[in-house]
Design a protein around this motif. Structure first.
Motif, short mmCIF file in Angstrom:
data_model
loop_
_atom_site.label_atom_id
_atom_site.label_comp_id
_atom_site.label_asym_id
_atom_site.label_seq_id
_atom_site.Cartn_x
_atom_site.Cartn_y
_atom_site.Cartn_z
N LEU A 11 0.51 -1.04 -0.08
CA LEU A 11 -0.09 0.09 -0.15
C LEU A 11 0.74 0.94 0.26
CD1 LEU A 11 -3.40 -0.78 2.39
CD2 LEU A 11 -2.66 -1.05 -0.26
N GLY A 12 2.15 1.03 0.81
CA GLY A 12 2.79 2.03 0.86
C GLY A 12 3.12 2.54 -0.91
N ALA A 13 4.05 1.68 -1.52
CA ALA A 13 4.03 1.66 -3.08
C ALA A 13 3.06 2.69 -3.89
CB ALA A 13 4.36 0.42 -3.63
N LEU A 14 1.51 2.50 -3.23
CA LEU A 14 0.73 2.68 -4.14
C LEU A 14 0.28 4.75 -3.71
CD1 LEU A 14 -1.71 0.57 -3.76
CD2 LEU A 14 -1.30 0.79 -5.43
N ARG A 15 0.90 4.90 -2.48
CA ARG A 15 0.97 5.93 -1.79
C ARG A 15 1.95 7.12 -2.46
NH1 ARG A 15 0.26 5.09 3.02
NH2 ARG A 15 -2.38 5.81 3.34
N SER A 16 2.85 6.00 -2.79
CA SER A 16 4.25 6.82 -3.32
C SER A 16 4.07 7.11 -5.09
CB SER A 16 4.88 5.54 -3.33
OG SER A 16 6.39 6.47 -3.85
N ALA A 47 -8.43 3.58 -1.75
CA ALA A 47 -9.49 4.76 -1.95
C ALA A 47 -8.76 5.49 -0.51
CB ALA A 47 -10.94 4.72 -2.55
N ARG A 48 -8.41 4.06 0.58
CA ARG A 48 -8.18 4.88 1.76
C ARG A 48 -7.07 4.84 1.54
NH1 ARG A 48 -11.68 0.95 3.74
NH2 ARG A 48 -10.81 -1.30 4.21
N VAL A 49 -5.89 4.39 1.12
CA VAL A 49 -4.30 4.91 0.73
C VAL A 49 -3.99 5.90 -0.32
CG1 VAL A 49 -2.68 3.99 -0.33
CG2 VAL A 49 -3.44 2.37 1.35
N LEU A 50 -5.09 6.27 -1.29
CA LEU A 50 -5.31 6.94 -1.97
C LEU A 50 -5.56 8.36 -1.68
CD1 LEU A 50 -4.57 5.11 -5.53
CD2 LEU A 50 -2.85 6.07 -4.10
N ASP A 51 -6.45 8.86 -0.68
CA ASP A 51 -7.25 10.27 0.24
C ASP A 51 -5.89 11.48 0.03
OD1 ASP A 51 -5.11 9.74 1.40
OD2 ASP A 51 -5.70 8.97 4.12
N ARG A 52 -5.34 11.35 -0.81
CA ARG A 52 -4.93 12.41 -1.12
C ARG A 52 -5.17 13.00 -2.47
NH1 ARG A 52 0.60 14.73 -1.01
NH2 ARG A 52 -1.00 16.24 -0.80
#
Length: 197
Positions: A11-16, A47-52
């Motif tokens: 999930l951190g990679a998705l956010r990055s 969607a929660r991880v990509l909240d920005r």
């Protein structure tokens, strides 16, 4: 003999990845497309991880329902738009935005008695040939939508690049879009991740 297969989702990679795309797209906003159950990673979790993300793109109203139930408050654009006239009420209830890609969708909007304006995006087919109005028909479709009292006056314009995975492949789609959208006001939604990179 079958072997068990597993996938590990970082999930951190998705956010990055989102942050990198935001840098590349700046100052434009970024819509995270999370159709197909977050491309198999889990719609709500992604969607929660990509909240920005500034907005989310989903395939259908049911995905919008799931995101709203999760507490997502960003703009949600339903990429397939309304599938029947009765969908308009649910779009309003959930505060979803609709892509309009076919004349029947304009007819359903025109016949709808709800006076509240619905935010819509006019999709122009620039080579994908999946959904959208032909470039030659885009201005007329825009005018028909703009004349409707129950359509938000700020109509967005969008396309889907047919060949963005090939270096320079988006140029033909971009030229077709710019020609079709010339003189039409509104937000534009164009680049998928491949085209942006």
């Amino acid at each position: 003999m079958s072997r068990a297969t597993s996938a590990t989702i970082h999930l951190g990679a998705l956010r990055s990845n989102l942050e990198r795309l935001r840098q590349l797209a700046s100052p434009a906003q970024v819509m995270a497309v999370v159709k197909a159950d977050g491309y198999g990673h889990g719609l709500e979790r992604v969607a929660r991880v990509l909240d920005r993300a500034d907005a989310f793109g989903v395939a259908c109203i049911a995905d919008g329902q799931r995101l709203r139930a999760t507490g997502i408050r960003q703009r949600i654009v339903v990429l397939s738009g309304i599938d029947e006239a009765a969908d308009i009420a649910e779009m309003h209830r959930l505060g979803l935005e609709s892509v309009v890609h076919h004349a029947s969708q304009i007819e359903w909007l025109a016949a709808d008695a709800d006076p509240r304006p619905l935010k819509v995006w006019l999709k122009i087919d620039t080579g994908m040939h999946r959904l959208g109005f032909a470039p030659a028909d885009a201005a007329q479709a825009y005018r028909r939508l703009h004349a409707l009292q129950n359509v938000d006056a700020d109509i967005g314009l969008m396309t889907h690049f047919a060949n963005a995975d090939v270096a320079g492949g988006e140029r033909e789609s971009l030229a077709a879009f710019e020609a079709a959208a010339s003189g039409l006001p509104g937000e534009r939604s164009l680049s998928n991740s491949a085209a942006l990179l």
